[in-house]
Each structure stands twice: as C-alpha cells, then as structure tokens.
Design a protein around this motif. Structure first.
Motif, mmCIF file in Angstrom:
data_model
loop_
_atom_site.group_PDB
_atom_site.id
_atom_site.type_symbol
_atom_site.label_atom_id
_atom_site.label_comp_id
_atom_site.label_asym_id
_atom_site.label_seq_id
_atom_site.Cartn_x
_atom_site.Cartn_y
_atom_site.Cartn_z
ATOM 1 N N TYR A 128 30.751 -34.759 24.875
ATOM 2 C CA TYR A 128 29.909 -34.033 25.835
ATOM 3 C C TYR A 128 30.659 -32.834 26.429
ATOM 4 O O TYR A 128 30.778 -32.696 27.653
ATOM 5 C CB TYR A 128 29.423 -34.965 26.945
ATOM 6 C CG TYR A 128 28.440 -35.996 26.449
ATOM 7 C CD1 TYR A 128 27.090 -35.676 26.310
ATOM 8 C CD2 TYR A 128 28.852 -37.274 26.076
ATOM 9 C CE1 TYR A 128 26.179 -36.610 25.833
ATOM 10 C CE2 TYR A 128 27.950 -38.207 25.594
ATOM 11 C CZ TYR A 128 26.619 -37.866 25.484
ATOM 12 O OH TYR A 128 25.718 -38.787 25.003
ATOM 13 N N ALA A 129 31.190 -32.005 25.552
ATOM 14 C CA ALA A 129 31.842 -30.770 25.975
ATOM 15 C C ALA A 129 32.950 -31.015 26.987
ATOM 16 O O ALA A 129 33.186 -30.207 27.872
ATOM 17 C CB ALA A 129 30.816 -29.795 26.552
ATOM 18 N N ARG A 227 30.057 -17.144 27.484
ATOM 19 C CA ARG A 227 28.965 -17.043 26.520
ATOM 20 C C ARG A 227 27.906 -16.047 27.002
ATOM 21 O O ARG A 227 27.309 -15.325 26.209
ATOM 22 C CB ARG A 227 28.337 -18.425 26.299
ATOM 23 C CG ARG A 227 27.228 -18.361 25.300
ATOM 24 C CD ARG A 227 26.746 -19.735 24.920
ATOM 25 N NE ARG A 227 25.415 -19.623 24.357
ATOM 26 C CZ ARG A 227 24.631 -20.646 24.125
ATOM 27 N NH1 ARG A 227 25.031 -21.863 24.395
ATOM 28 N NH2 ARG A 227 23.436 -20.466 23.613
ATOM 29 N N ASN A 237 31.433 -12.341 19.369
ATOM 30 C CA ASN A 237 31.497 -13.773 19.638
ATOM 31 C C ASN A 237 32.901 -14.362 19.598
ATOM 32 O O ASN A 237 33.160 -15.381 20.218
ATOM 33 C CB ASN A 237 30.604 -14.511 18.652
ATOM 34 C CG ASN A 237 30.567 -15.989 18.939
ATOM 35 O OD1 ASN A 237 30.398 -16.392 20.080
ATOM 36 N ND2 ASN A 237 30.767 -16.797 17.925
ATOM 37 N N GLN A 243 32.499 -24.349 25.367
ATOM 38 C CA GLN A 243 32.127 -25.437 24.466
ATOM 39 C C GLN A 243 31.756 -24.905 23.089
ATOM 40 O O GLN A 243 32.099 -25.486 22.076
ATOM 41 C CB GLN A 243 30.930 -26.191 25.056
ATOM 42 C CG GLN A 243 30.449 -27.329 24.179
ATOM 43 C CD GLN A 243 29.194 -27.974 24.740
ATOM 44 O OE1 GLN A 243 28.502 -27.400 25.578
ATOM 45 N NE2 GLN A 243 28.912 -29.175 24.283
ATOM 46 N N THR A 244 31.027 -23.786 23.071
ATOM 47 C CA THR A 244 30.573 -23.252 21.796
ATOM 48 C C THR A 244 31.484 -22.137 21.292
ATOM 49 O O THR A 244 31.195 -21.500 20.309
ATOM 50 C CB THR A 244 29.135 -22.719 21.924
ATOM 51 O OG1 THR A 244 29.086 -21.829 23.041
ATOM 52 C CG2 THR A 244 28.164 -23.844 22.140
ATOM 53 N N PHE B 38 21.888 -26.904 18.155
ATOM 54 C CA PHE B 38 22.296 -26.359 16.856
ATOM 55 C C PHE B 38 21.297 -26.758 15.765
ATOM 56 O O PHE B 38 21.084 -26.010 14.808
ATOM 57 C CB PHE B 38 23.705 -26.843 16.484
ATOM 58 C CG PHE B 38 24.795 -26.251 17.341
ATOM 59 C CD1 PHE B 38 25.215 -24.941 17.151
ATOM 60 C CD2 PHE B 38 25.401 -26.996 18.340
ATOM 61 C CE1 PHE B 38 26.219 -24.384 17.929
ATOM 62 C CE2 PHE B 38 26.404 -26.453 19.125
ATOM 63 C CZ PHE B 38 26.825 -25.144 18.931
ATOM 64 N N LYS B 117 25.972 -27.341 13.347
ATOM 65 C CA LYS B 117 27.401 -27.510 13.055
ATOM 66 C C LYS B 117 27.971 -28.705 13.804
ATOM 67 O O LYS B 117 28.946 -29.298 13.376
ATOM 68 C CB LYS B 117 28.198 -26.250 13.379
ATOM 69 C CG LYS B 117 28.382 -25.956 14.864
ATOM 70 C CD LYS B 117 29.466 -24.899 15.107
ATOM 71 C CE LYS B 117 29.627 -24.616 16.589
ATOM 72 N NZ LYS B 117 30.672 -23.637 16.870
ATOM 73 N N ILE B 120 25.757 -31.930 20.378
ATOM 74 C CA ILE B 120 26.413 -31.684 21.665
ATOM 75 C C ILE B 120 26.677 -32.972 22.446
ATOM 76 O O ILE B 120 27.094 -32.930 23.586
ATOM 77 C CB ILE B 120 25.623 -30.693 22.532
ATOM 78 C CG1 ILE B 120 24.226 -31.242 22.844
ATOM 79 C CG2 ILE B 120 25.533 -29.330 21.855
ATOM 80 C CD1 ILE B 120 23.558 -30.506 23.994
ATOM 81 N N LEU B 178 25.646 -20.619 16.647
ATOM 82 C CA LEU B 178 24.662 -20.176 17.652
ATOM 83 C C LEU B 178 23.937 -18.884 17.325
ATOM 84 O O LEU B 178 22.797 -18.688 17.721
ATOM 85 C CB LEU B 178 25.368 -19.980 18.994
ATOM 86 C CG LEU B 178 25.597 -21.232 19.818
ATOM 87 C CD1 LEU B 178 26.361 -20.858 21.072
ATOM 88 C CD2 LEU B 178 24.270 -21.874 20.180
#
Lengths: 314, 248
Positions: A128-129, A227, A237, A243-244, B38, B117, B120, B178
């Motif tokens: 969970y990140a 982000r 990016n 997290q991403t 995702f 990918k 979450i 994303l």
C-alpha cells in the motif's frame, strides 16, 4: 551456498544500487557473487570485483545482453541459478522487469522491494505505497527478491573478487531494442543523490520550475518533482518522486510547493532530513517535515539561493 | 486479434489504509473498493485497440471474491466484450495469479495480454512478467506508448533514466504505466449495456491451479512515524539548522 546479485549498470558505469543490493545479499547468504551482463562492459565487471564482500564477479558479454532485455537476461540467470540459494536485484526498472520472470521459471515466489532482512528467509517490505509494512517469510528453497536500495547502505569499495567470464545462452529472439531517449543531466541521479530538491504544482509552470536549478547547482542536488507537477507537464516523468515514480532517501530532501499527497510521501518519507517550503501552513507535507518554512516560494527560493551564495556555496 | 485484460479489485486509491490492531493485515471492512488504476489504463488501451479496428474482442478477467464481478462490470462498461471471474475468497499470490492466467490464456488463445504494471495493494509488480515467463512469451513492461502491427508490438517503456523502445513478437504481455492513456468514464448507456454482457465463472480448481499461499505473512505493521518537526522563520535560520545537522 551463495547469493547472486544482478548488477545495475549502463555498460560503462557500475551504479551504486548494486552496492546496496550486495549489502542485502550479504545478510541472506554468503559468499556474494555479482552478475554483470551487458555488451563491452569489462570495466563494469572490474568495478564489481572491487565491491567489498563480493567473492566473485561474473561477466557475461554479448550483443543480446547490451540492453538487458528481460528475455535474454532470464535465460542467462536461469543458466546460473542452480548454484545459488538467493538471487537478488536492485528494485530499479531493470531489476523489476527481469527478476519476476526468473522467479516464475523457477516456480519460486518473489518478495518485492525488501526494506530489511529480518533473518535469511524473512523480510520486511512495503505494501500500500509504504502505508503498511509486511513481514513475510519465504518458503524453503531459493530466495528471490528485489531490493529497495534506499533502505540499505552501500557496500564499501576495496574488495578483491575474482573475475570470471561466462558465456551467455542464445538469445530467445522474442524481443529487440529499438531505441532510447534518456534525460540528459549534469546533476546527480535522483535515487543516489545525497540531496534532492523537488518541486510541485506550486511552481506553476515549466518556466518557473527552473527556479530550482540554481539552488540545486549550489547544493549539488538532484531535481525531482511531485506527480502533480509531472501531470501538469512542468517536467518529464523520470523526475517523479512517489509511489508511481522513484523512491528516494537522501540525507536532505527539500520539497518546494508540494502539498504532500500520500502518493508523494511514499517516495520520500525515509529521507534523513526533510524541508518543506509551502505557502499553505496546513499542507500535509509539514507533518513529515523536520523544518517547515511557511511562505511564498517565489520569495523564499531566490532568498535561499542568495543566502547559499553568501555562505560560499556555488 | 483477441486481447485479454486481467483486472484487480483493490482498495480505492483515495482511501487512507489502516493497519489492523492485531497486525494481521489492513482493514478492508466497509472500505471503498475500485479497479486497480493501472488496470483501468490497460482496459482503456485494449478498448482503444478495438475502436481502431485492431482488436476484435476484449476479454476482462478478474480473480477474487464474488464482488470482483463488479470490477469486471466496470471493464465491460468501458467497452470490454465479456468477462471471466475466477472466484476465490483467499489471497492469491502473484505467482498463483500468473498460473491462473496461463491456464486462461491456453483456453482463450489471446494474441495480447494487457494488464497493470502493479496493483496498488501489494505493489508487487510481478504478474505480467511471471505470466510472460510461464508462457515463454516476450514482455513489454511499464508501457508509455504502444504501436501494434500484425505480428509485433513496438512499445516505449518508462525506465529509470527516461524511455526505452522495444519491439516484441506477438503473442506478448504488455504492462501499463501511468502515461499510456487517460481512462474514460463509462457512460450511463454503456453501464446499462454492460449489465447484459456475460461473465463466465470459474474456480482455480476448475483450471487445475494450486493457489495455496507460499509466502507466510508474519505481520503487517504501521510504518515508522517521523518525529514532529518545527517551523523556521527564515531561510537563514533554515540553513543554520541544516548546517548544524550536517546535511549541507
């Protein structure tokens, strides 16, 4: 037995992520061997042999390995796997791409992004990140794991491992490299920089984002972004922390105009010291910041730049 | 060309997760669940391929409890043609997910599998790669853009230093990052239409896959909290502090 660490490199330079994965491997199973796979990467293999605690550096050189595509890399690692009871890779986009293929082919579960080796078969890793930490025990058999490099110290230089050339299996011929577009920067890389300065939507534009540059130059810092700033098109990016995006843990993280969304905090909250500059005194970023400066960043940033210059940073 | 899109039901990305007091996991009771973001991107990409006339059928699949059929309905409302639910109430680890998907792929014979990918919830980032390995297929992970030809796909991938473009032979597994696209919102008429589309129900046992967990979860805990910080009045004071801490 032994552990095998996949080296992170670009055929010219061995990356620090390798040294960190070696630290994790040494806590799981010794001796530690490092696999350097690429094309014309002799210098990298020599550098890997100098990591303290490494017994052997394996050097596989072939055109099919030049870009470390997942399919030929899987074949290579499988050809070596029998001699190891642990196979690790740094949790970079390269390691994350390759290692699950190896795990599946060996019918072994993978533990992703380990933060801590509790015992040789038990690991902490974030879920969970990073809002929860799971402690998992791997079954008997091989350990396969990617390593969250920000969580481990780098193994020192000064080792004297033997260097062994190995032959790569034939390329399965399923994939080919077409090209790449890498961001060019004179600055240190985000994931290994000692200081990171990141901007958020508060910067307001791609033009304003450049305000970070001068401060970054003076501190020899890497530049990152939230982000929101990436989505708004201020920067590409690969600047993204969160997290991403990338997970960083520098000595100093300076968040400028970043509100502190959960997804961003997941990528930087393990930094040693965090500074937040934001005009909103209630922004969540202040809850994780060691030092908060409430104010207009368009005033604070130039002031910071000037004050650094005054104190001899250039 | 047939496209299979595995989708996962996870805690909605806006929900702040809470670790249970007994450290057995995170609290899922009365929490809003949604499709893994995702995977939404994966559905969108597959539906766009169909709209461009490149894909003939888009099949959405989920592995999970009865409620995972709602996640499949979301994919159907976005434009997928039919669904498959592999029903189970237990935790299914990435390797077991990949084995289930392999069995489905062998039955359905898609030319392309597109999925997120990572999910979450467990953040594993494993299933696409594992499925590709089990099938002996190539993979293009972390897709930023996709150009499809008759027997190959050209994919720009988001890597640490920027973008890398690879060409993979079909069939292949593609996992989405994303920036691949921005998923659509399903329109009301499409939500109504989705109710009439079929969802085929199976179990892992039907597929001959053992999904018993192999990893043992000893505990789930809260991450260490950072100590409370302080406000500084000026950049000068800030730099004094940082100097004293030895970070600059």
């Amino acid at each position: 037995m032994a552990s095998l660490v996949l080296a992170e490199h670009d055929n010219a330079m061995l990356k620090d992520a390798t040294h960190k994965a070696v630290t994790a491997a040494a806590a799981i199973s010794t001796p530690v061997h490092v696999l350097v796979a690429g094309e014309n990467c002799e210098a990298v293999a020599q550098a890997a042999a100098k990591i303290a605690g490494v017994e052997k550096a394996l050097h596989a050189d072939a055109p099919s390995l030049a870009r470390q595509l997942a399919e030929p890399m899987e074949a290579l690692i499988l050809s070596l796997a029998g001699a190891y009871d642990a196979i690790l890779a740094p949790a970079t986009t390269t390691g994350k791409n390759i290692l699950p293929r190896v795990a599946a082919s060996l019918d072994t579960p993978q533990v992703s992004e380990i933060l801590k080796v509790v015992s040789p078969d038990t690991f902490e890793h974030p879920i969970y990140a990073g809002n929860a930490i799971e402690t998992v025990q791997a079954p008997a058999g091989k350990i396969i794991a990617t390593v969250r490099t920000a969580a481990f110290g780098a193994a020192a230089e000064g080792g004297g491992a033997t260097l062994e050339k190995i032959t790569a299996p034939a390329d399965p011929g399923l994939s080919k490299f077409i090209g790449e577009a890498l961001s060019k920067s004179e600055r240190p890389e985000l994931t290994s920089a000692r200081i990171v300065i990141s901007g958020g939507r508060g910067l307001g534009s791609a033009e304003n984002f450049k305000l970070l540059d001068s401060v970054a130059d003076k501190l020899h810092a890497a530049v990152g972004a939230s982000r929101a700033a990436v989505d708004a098109g201020y920067v590409p990016n690969d600047y993204q922390v969160g997290q991403t995006g990338k997970v960083v843990a520098p000595d100093l993280y300076i968040a400028v105009g970043i509100s502190g969304a959960i997804q961003h905090l997941a990528g930087m909250k393990d930094s040693r010291k965090i500074v937040a500059i934001n005009k909103d005194a209630d922004a969540p970023i202040f809850q994780v910041a060691d030092y908060g400066l409430v104010g207009d960043l368009f005033k604070s940033l130039p002031e910071l730049d000037e004050e650094l210059a005054k104190r001899g940073y250039k | 060309m047939k496209v299979l899109v595995p989708v996962k039901r996870v805690i909605d990305y806006n929900v702040k997760v809470r670790v249970k007091a007994d450290q057995s996991g995170v609290d899922l009771a009365n929490v809003k669940m949604s499709m893994n973001p995702f995977d939404e991107i994966a559905v969108e990409e597959a539906v766009r391929l169909k709209e461009k006339g490149m894909a003939t059928e888009v099949v959405a699949l989920s592995i999970g409890p009865h409620q995972a059929s709602e996640t499949i309905r979301t994919a159907l409302a976005m434009g997928a043609d039919r669904g498959i639910l592999v029903k189970t109430d237990q935790t299914v680890e990435p390797l077991a997910v990949a084995k289930i998907l392999k069995a489905i792929v062998e039955a359905e014979r898609p030319d392309l599998v597109i999925t997120g990918k990572q999910a979450i919830d467990d953040d594993s980032n494993q299933v696409g790669q594992m499925l590709a390995a089990l099938l002996g297929w190539p993979q293009a992970t972390f897709a930023h853009s996709l150009e499809l030809a008759a027997d190959s796909a050209k994919v720009a991938r988001e890597i640490d230093g920027g973008l890398q473009t690879v060409e993979v032979k079909l069939p292949a597994v593609i996992t989405t990052d994303l920036r691949l696209n921005e998923p659509r919102y399903a329109s009301l008429p499409n939500i109504m239409k989705a109710k009439k589309k079929s969802i085929d129900e199976k179990t892992a046992a039907d597929l001959g896959v053992d999904i018993a967990p192999r990893l043992k979860v000893l505990k789930v805990s809260e991450p260490p909290k950072r100590g409370g910080g302080m406000k500084v009045e000026s950049v000068g004071a800030l730099l004094d502090r940082l100097k004293a801490d030895g970070v600059i």
